[in-house]
Write a protein that holds these residues in place. Sequence first.
Motif, PDB file in Angstrom:
ATOM      1  N   ASP A 165       0.827  -1.210   0.000  1.00 22.61           N
ATOM      2  CA  ASP A 165       0.000   0.000   0.000  1.00 22.61           C
ATOM      3  C   ASP A 165       0.861   1.261   0.000  1.00 22.61           C
ATOM      4  N   VAL A 166       2.014   1.181   0.648  1.00 21.86           N
ATOM      5  CA  VAL A 166       2.860   2.375   0.796  1.00 21.86           C
ATOM      6  C   VAL A 166       4.078   2.351  -0.109  1.00 21.86           C
ATOM      7  N   GLY A 167       4.185   1.329  -0.979  1.00 27.78           N
ATOM      8  CA  GLY A 167       5.293   1.273  -1.923  1.00 27.78           C
ATOM      9  C   GLY A 167       6.630   0.984  -1.290  1.00 27.78           C
ATOM     10  N   TYR A 168       6.651   0.246  -0.190  1.00 31.41           N
ATOM     11  CA  TYR A 168       7.892   0.026   0.567  1.00 31.41           C
ATOM     12  C   TYR A 168       8.940  -0.729  -0.256  1.00 31.41           C
ATOM     13  N   VAL A 169       8.655  -1.956  -0.637  1.00 33.50           N
ATOM     14  CA  VAL A 169       9.638  -2.719  -1.408  1.00 33.50           C
ATOM     15  C   VAL A 169       9.836  -2.138  -2.805  1.00 33.50           C
ATOM     16  N   PRO A 170       8.769  -1.687  -3.501  1.00 35.25           N
ATOM     17  CA  PRO A 170       9.018  -1.011  -4.785  1.00 35.25           C
ATOM     18  C   PRO A 170       9.987   0.166  -4.661  1.00 35.25           C
ATOM     19  N   LEU A 171       9.896   0.919  -3.573  1.00 34.03           N
ATOM     20  CA  LEU A 171      10.835   2.012  -3.340  1.00 34.03           C
ATOM     21  C   LEU A 171      12.270   1.484  -3.266  1.00 34.03           C
ATOM     22  N   LEU A 172      12.465   0.427  -2.477  1.00 33.50           N
ATOM     23  CA  LEU A 172      13.805  -0.134  -2.323  1.00 33.50           C
ATOM     24  C   LEU A 172      14.318  -0.731  -3.628  1.00 33.50           C
ATOM     25  N   MET A 173      13.432  -1.401  -4.364  1.00 30.66           N
ATOM     26  CA  MET A 173      13.837  -1.962  -5.651  1.00 30.66           C
ATOM     27  C   MET A 173      14.247  -0.846  -6.613  1.00 30.66           C
ATOM     28  N   ALA A 174      13.455   0.227  -6.660  1.00 35.44           N
ATOM     29  CA  ALA A 174      13.792   1.350  -7.537  1.00 35.44           C
ATOM     30  C   ALA A 174      15.116   1.986  -7.134  1.00 35.44           C
ATOM     31  N   ALA A 175      15.337   2.094  -5.831  1.00 34.09           N
ATOM     32  CA  ALA A 175      16.572   2.701  -5.346  1.00 34.09           C
ATOM     33  C   ALA A 175      17.801   1.861  -5.689  1.00 34.09           C
ATOM     34  N   SER A 176      17.617   0.570  -5.885  1.00 31.72           N
ATOM     35  CA  SER A 176      18.749  -0.312  -6.189  1.00 31.72           C
ATOM     36  C   SER A 176      19.065  -0.381  -7.681  1.00 31.72           C
ATOM     37  N   LEU A 177      18.223   0.241  -8.516  1.00 37.36           N
ATOM     38  CA  LEU A 177      18.450   0.224  -9.957  1.00 37.36           C
ATOM     39  C   LEU A 177      19.583   1.161 -10.347  1.00 37.36           C
ATOM     40  N   PRO A 178      20.273   0.875 -11.449  1.00 36.36           N
ATOM     41  CA  PRO A 178      21.247   1.844 -11.970  1.00 36.36           C
ATOM     42  C   PRO A 178      20.557   3.159 -12.311  1.00 36.36           C
ATOM     43  N   ALA A 179      21.306   4.230 -12.266  1.00 40.57           N
ATOM     44  CA  ALA A 179      20.734   5.560 -12.502  1.00 40.57           C
ATOM     45  C   ALA A 179      20.034   5.643 -13.848  1.00 40.57           C
ATOM     46  N   ILE A 180      20.584   5.011 -14.868  1.00 43.89           N
ATOM     47  CA  ILE A 180      19.966   5.085 -16.194  1.00 43.89           C
ATOM     48  C   ILE A 180      18.591   4.421 -16.198  1.00 43.89           C
ATOM     49  N   ALA A 181      18.451   3.336 -15.457  1.00 46.65           N
ATOM     50  CA  ALA A 181      17.154   2.666 -15.371  1.00 46.65           C
ATOM     51  C   ALA A 181      16.155   3.538 -14.619  1.00 46.65           C
ATOM     52  N   ARG A 182      16.607   4.204 -13.575  1.00 45.26           N
ATOM     53  CA  ARG A 182      15.706   5.098 -12.841  1.00 45.26           C
ATOM     54  C   ARG A 182      15.228   6.238 -13.718  1.00 45.26           C
ATOM     55  N   ARG A 183      16.101   6.721 -14.599  1.00 44.30           N
ATOM     56  CA  ARG A 183      15.692   7.796 -15.507  1.00 44.30           C
ATOM     57  C   ARG A 183      14.619   7.323 -16.482  1.00 44.30           C
ATOM     58  N   LEU A 184      14.734   6.073 -16.934  1.00 43.59           N
ATOM     59  CA  LEU A 184      13.741   5.543 -17.864  1.00 43.59           C
ATOM     60  C   LEU A 184      12.369   5.399 -17.200  1.00 43.59           C
ATOM     61  N   LEU A 185      12.367   5.220 -15.892  1.00 46.24           N
ATOM     62  CA  LEU A 185      11.118   5.075 -15.129  1.00 46.24           C
ATOM     63  C   LEU A 185      10.803   6.344 -14.348  1.00 46.24           C
ATOM     64  N   ALA A 186      11.167   7.466 -14.906  1.00 44.28           N
ATOM     65  CA  ALA A 186      11.241   8.727 -14.169  1.00 44.28           C
ATOM     66  C   ALA A 186       9.991   9.036 -13.353  1.00 44.28           C
ATOM     67  N   GLY A 187       8.794   8.983 -13.982  1.00 44.94           N
ATOM     68  CA  GLY A 187       7.590   9.397 -13.280  1.00 44.94           C
ATOM     69  C   GLY A 187       7.293   8.560 -12.062  1.00 44.94           C
ATOM     70  N   ARG A 188       7.277   7.244 -12.244  1.00 42.49           N
ATOM     71  CA  ARG A 188       6.966   6.343 -11.137  1.00 42.49           C
ATOM     72  C   ARG A 188       8.029   6.420 -10.046  1.00 42.49           C
ATOM     73  N   VAL A 189       9.291   6.522 -10.449  1.00 45.39           N
ATOM     74  CA  VAL A 189      10.371   6.590  -9.466  1.00 45.39           C
ATOM     75  C   VAL A 189      10.283   7.878  -8.656  1.00 45.39           C
ATOM     76  N   ARG A 190      10.003   8.986  -9.310  1.00 43.73           N
ATOM     77  CA  ARG A 190       9.873  10.251  -8.576  1.00 43.73           C
ATOM     78  C   ARG A 190       8.789  10.163  -7.513  1.00 43.73           C
ATOM     79  N   GLU A 191       7.685   9.516  -7.867  1.00 43.42           N
ATOM     80  CA  GLU A 191       6.589   9.379  -6.902  1.00 43.42           C
ATOM     81  C   GLU A 191       7.000   8.503  -5.719  1.00 43.42           C
ATOM     82  N   LEU A 192       7.705   7.414  -5.992  1.00 41.20           N
ATOM     83  CA  LEU A 192       8.158   6.533  -4.916  1.00 41.20           C
ATOM     84  C   LEU A 192       9.131   7.236  -3.986  1.00 41.20           C
ATOM     85  N   PHE A 193       9.965   8.114  -4.532  1.00 36.70           N
ATOM     86  CA  PHE A 193      10.977   8.802  -3.736  1.00 36.70           C
ATOM     87  C   PHE A 193      10.475  10.105  -3.126  1.00 36.70           C
TER      88      PHE A 193
END
Length: 253
Positions: A90-118
């Motif tokens: 419900d709170v995006g706990y593990v998705p947040l951690l998974m996103a944080a563990s991605l390489p920077a280039i992958a986080r950029r490709l998922l920019a919108g969702r990652v920004r919301e998680l962070f």
Amino acid sequence: MSRYVALGSSMAAGPGIRPSAPGAPFGSGRSARNYAHLVAERLNLDLVDVTFSGATTAHVLHERQRSARPQIEALDGSEELVTITIGGNDVGYVPLLMAASLPAIARRLLAGRVRELFDRAARERALDDVADALRGVGTAVRGRAPQARVVFVDYLTLLPAEGAPAAPLSVEHADLGRFVCARLEDVTAAAAQATGCELVRAGHASRGHDGWSADPWAVAAGLPLPWRPAPFHPNAAGMRAVADLILEQVGKN
């Protein structure tokens, strides 16, 4: 034989811990060595395990998940024991951690969702919402299983203590993960107290057993591979430890 129903998300299901539970639905990640199975074996209980990876409080209460009906429908009122581990999705706990563990280039490709998680403010709003949802779960389960011992089991500690490295997570992202973890523990405890349920504090018991520790009860960052426990989830030792905590709790009375 007394009946035991296990409700919850992947933190209770145990994705990647072999072997899989017989007849487990596709995508559930349900292990035959998760804490529910271990507790049922020790107490000789008739287990109905409906834990499912990705489950939210809505999937417990009223929404279908893939082919699975809402988890609460597994309760028929004859239960002796019900365990609940829910709220992290419900709170995006593990998705947040998974996103944080991605390489920077992958986080950029998922920019919108990652920004919301962070977004810390968005996480705080989600945590406020899940506080109400967890109380709803506790109330509904108590209503459907009035004779049962209903036990909330919170999440294992996934990250090392503040100041300790958690590579590849940045300090900022790890601190946000710790904040979400601490608040999730608090709202779970409050929901248990408010609804007359019991609480097993797996998070507190597992301090120092994070995935980066020398004696891990959970898996650190890494690739999700089908033949091993999922990253940021319990390993087999963690499931055994949680089972022991539940057995200690239910043996008190």
